[in-house]
Design an enzyme around this catalytic site. Structure first.
Site, PDB file in Angstrom:
ATOM      1  N   ARG A 105     -15.641  62.135  59.858  1.00  0.00           N
ATOM      2  CA  ARG A 105     -15.053  62.322  60.900  1.00  0.00           C
ATOM      3  C   ARG A 105     -16.240  62.957  61.893  1.00  0.00           C
ATOM      4  NH1 ARG A 105     -10.153  66.768  61.877  1.00  0.00           N
ATOM      5  NH2 ARG A 105     -11.644  68.196  60.923  1.00  0.00           N
ATOM      6  N   THR A 109     -16.179  64.091  68.449  1.00  0.00           N
ATOM      7  CA  THR A 109     -15.123  63.250  68.911  1.00  0.00           C
ATOM      8  C   THR A 109     -13.979  63.288  68.187  1.00  0.00           C
ATOM      9  OG1 THR A 109     -15.773  61.510  67.796  1.00  0.00           O
ATOM     10  CG2 THR A 109     -16.963  61.527  69.913  1.00  0.00           C
ATOM     11  N   ASP A 201     -11.228  72.672  54.147  1.00  0.00           N
ATOM     12  CA  ASP A 201     -11.698  71.436  53.820  1.00  0.00           C
ATOM     13  C   ASP A 201     -11.598  71.007  52.327  1.00  0.00           C
ATOM     14  OD1 ASP A 201     -13.897  69.400  53.068  1.00  0.00           O
ATOM     15  OD2 ASP A 201     -13.895  69.306  55.118  1.00  0.00           O
ATOM     16  N   ASP A 204     -14.654  69.823  50.556  1.00  0.00           N
ATOM     17  CA  ASP A 204     -15.562  70.996  50.118  1.00  0.00           C
ATOM     18  C   ASP A 204     -15.052  71.802  48.926  1.00  0.00           C
ATOM     19  OD1 ASP A 204     -17.412  70.481  51.942  1.00  0.00           O
ATOM     20  OD2 ASP A 204     -16.733  71.525  53.425  1.00  0.00           O
TER      21      ASP A 204
END
Length: 210
Positions: A105, A109, A201, A204
């Protein structure tokens, strides 16, 4: 809950998910819990597999025994976090064909950028399950489904650990024919596109790169 969205509210699923949400859960415990929860979610996402019968001999007599019909199903992992869900499902369905879609990602944006795609042959004849722990904006998931459909897949299901309302709406808009199965529909996305309350995340936390 609707035809498009199924929330798996089994107590074991919810209990394990709560432990995964804790900020102090270790990387090793997070991976273990994700593998365990993926086994439970796999039961739901494969609930309506087509069945037939096969003549077998038990130690006592012959019988017509129920077996899964058709080609081996396909599991498609959205890299890298999807591998945590996929590994658990493969323990349950070791004969599944496996594919990978690499998307990241763009943090400005929030749009997906593709860097890898390797899918099994014959998707048009297989149930295809696409897995990614987080359905946030839905942009990456929708892009992955575009790629899977381009390769001929027609019977597709999407499995995730957490979903945001924005992601579910995006998937319903772009792929209304693909049912979404998740352990939780969380409150919202924050300004950075992360699910709230969420669990951070997933990649992660799985791989210790937080």
């Amino acid at each position: 809950m609707s035809d498009h969205l199924t929330i798996v509210d089994h107590p074991l699923v919810q209990h394990k998910l709560s432990h995964m949400r804790r900020a102090d859960t270790s990387t090793s415990d997070f991976r273990r819990l994700l593998r365990e929860i993926s086994l439970l979610l796999a039961y739901e996402v494969t609930r309506s597999l087509p069945m037939t019968t096969e003549r077998i001999d038990t130690p006592l007599c012959p019988m017509d025994a129920p077996v899964i019909e058709g080609k081996k199903l396909a599991l498609i992992s959205i890299l890298r976090a999807g591998n945590g869900l996929m590994d658990g499902i493969l323990e349950l369905i070791p004969s599944a064909r496996v594919g990978f879609v690499g998307l990241y990602r763009d943090e400005e944006t929030l749009k997906p950028v593709q860097y890898y795609c390797k899918l099994p042959f014959g998707l048009e004849d297989r149930l295809t399950i696409v897995v990614d722990p987080m359905l946030a904006t839905g942009n990456s998931s929708a892009a992955a489904l575009d790629l899977v459909k381009e390769q001929g897949a027609r019977d597709i299901r999407f499995l995730c650990l957490l979903a945001a309302p924005e992601g579910v709406a995006r998937m319903k808009e772009t792929h209304p024919d693909v049912p979404v199965v998740t352990a939780s529909l969380d409150e919202r996305l924050n300004e950075k596109g992360y699910i709230v309350p969420g669990l951070g995340d997933a990649g992660d936390r799985m791989f210790g790169t937080k």
